[in-house]
Design a protein around this motif. Structure first.
Motif, PDB file in Angstrom:
ATOM      1  N   SER A  15       0.821  -1.209   0.000  1.00 35.80           N
ATOM      2  CA  SER A  15       0.000   0.000   0.000  1.00 35.80           C
ATOM      3  C   SER A  15       0.862   1.269   0.000  1.00 35.80           C
ATOM      4  O   SER A  15       0.576   2.224  -0.734  1.00 35.80           O
ATOM      5  N   LYS A  32      -3.229  10.997 -10.330  1.00 30.21           N
ATOM      6  CA  LYS A  32      -4.342  10.951  -9.382  1.00 30.21           C
ATOM      7  C   LYS A  32      -4.852   9.515  -9.274  1.00 30.21           C
ATOM      8  O   LYS A  32      -4.731   8.728 -10.213  1.00 30.21           O
ATOM      9  N   GLN A  33      -5.443   9.198  -8.140  1.00 30.05           N
ATOM     10  CA  GLN A  33      -6.007   7.867  -7.939  1.00 30.05           C
ATOM     11  C   GLN A  33      -7.023   7.532  -9.032  1.00 30.05           C
ATOM     12  O   GLN A  33      -7.015   6.423  -9.572  1.00 30.05           O
ATOM     13  N   LYS A  57       2.352   8.946  -6.393  1.00 32.21           N
ATOM     14  CA  LYS A  57       2.615  10.362  -6.119  1.00 32.21           C
ATOM     15  C   LYS A  57       3.875  10.846  -6.830  1.00 32.21           C
ATOM     16  O   LYS A  57       3.928  11.988  -7.290  1.00 32.21           O
ATOM     17  N   GLY A 101     -10.890   4.991  -9.026  1.00 32.05           N
ATOM     18  CA  GLY A 101      -9.996   5.677  -8.097  1.00 32.05           C
ATOM     19  C   GLY A 101     -10.272   5.276  -6.659  1.00 32.05           C
ATOM     20  O   GLY A 101      -9.358   5.226  -5.835  1.00 32.05           O
ATOM     21  N   ASP A 102     -11.551   4.971  -6.352  1.00 32.22           N
ATOM     22  CA  ASP A 102     -11.903   4.525  -5.001  1.00 32.22           C
ATOM     23  C   ASP A 102     -11.204   3.216  -4.655  1.00 32.22           C
ATOM     24  O   ASP A 102     -10.728   3.039  -3.525  1.00 32.22           O
ATOM     25  N   GLY A 149      -7.622   3.875  -3.943  1.00 30.23           N
ATOM     26  CA  GLY A 149      -7.540   4.408  -2.581  1.00 30.23           C
ATOM     27  C   GLY A 149      -7.583   3.300  -1.537  1.00 30.23           C
ATOM     28  O   GLY A 149      -6.829   3.336  -0.555  1.00 30.23           O
ATOM     29  N   LYS A 150      -8.436   2.308  -1.754  1.00 26.06           N
ATOM     30  CA  LYS A 150      -8.503   1.177  -0.820  1.00 26.06           C
ATOM     31  C   LYS A 150      -7.205   0.380  -0.830  1.00 26.06           C
ATOM     32  O   LYS A 150      -6.752  -0.089   0.212  1.00 26.06           O
ATOM     33  N   ALA A 178       1.237   4.014  -3.129  1.00 27.31           N
ATOM     34  CA  ALA A 178       0.974   5.445  -2.937  1.00 27.31           C
ATOM     35  C   ALA A 178       2.212   6.276  -3.291  1.00 27.31           C
ATOM     36  O   ALA A 178       2.100   7.304  -3.969  1.00 27.31           O
ATOM     37  N   GLU A 207      -4.275   1.651  -1.458  1.00 29.68           N
ATOM     38  CA  GLU A 207      -3.281   2.496  -0.796  1.00 29.68           C
ATOM     39  C   GLU A 207      -3.472   2.545   0.724  1.00 29.68           C
ATOM     40  O   GLU A 207      -2.506   2.733   1.454  1.00 29.68           O
ATOM     41  N   ARG A 208      -4.692   2.367   1.168  1.00 32.47           N
ATOM     42  CA  ARG A 208      -4.957   2.348   2.613  1.00 32.47           C
ATOM     43  C   ARG A 208      -4.797   0.949   3.197  1.00 32.47           C
ATOM     44  O   ARG A 208      -4.907   0.766   4.406  1.00 32.47           O
TER      45      ARG A 208
END
Length: 109
Positions: free
Chosen positions: A4, A17-18, A12, A29-30, A33-34, A8, A36-37
């Motif tokens: 993750s 962008k995601q 970056k 993109g969501d 994000g998951k 990220a 990356e988290r």
């Protein structure tokens, strides 16, 4: 560093962008994000697409190791060198050694 965090960081660094990365790999993109988290983990196929989109190796994204930050361009060059004759490899390494020595000397001056 975990997958993750590497994902990220690489995204970056490329200033993507995601949402844009999601479109590039066929997801949202969501979901990126998951990833990356650390809430979700992509399949190997999706991780490969992500690595390709970011210009990094799959090894960089999924493994800890000495060479985890070798980008695809450098890796390709190393593979090209590996295909050379022993004599030509010696020439490439001599040039590389001379250049690296010069850079190290300049950095301490």
């Amino acid at each position: 560093m975990a997958f993750s965090e590497r994902l990220a960081f690489a995204r970056k660094q490329k200033k993507i962008k995601q949402a844009d990365l999601g479109k590039m790999v066929g997801t949202s993109g969501d979901i990126i994000g998951k990833y990356e988290r650390g809430e979700n983990t992509p399949s190997i196929d999706v991780a490969t697409k992500i690595a390709d989109a970011l210009g990094v190796t799959l090894d960089y994204l999924v493994k800890d190791g000495e060479y985890e930050q070798i980008d695809k361009e450098t890796l390709k060059r190393l593979q090209d060198i590996q295909q050379l004759t022993p004599e030509n490899k010696d020439h490439v390494f001599a040039l590389l050694d001379a250049f690296l020595k010069q850079v190290k000397l300049q950095s301490i001056m």
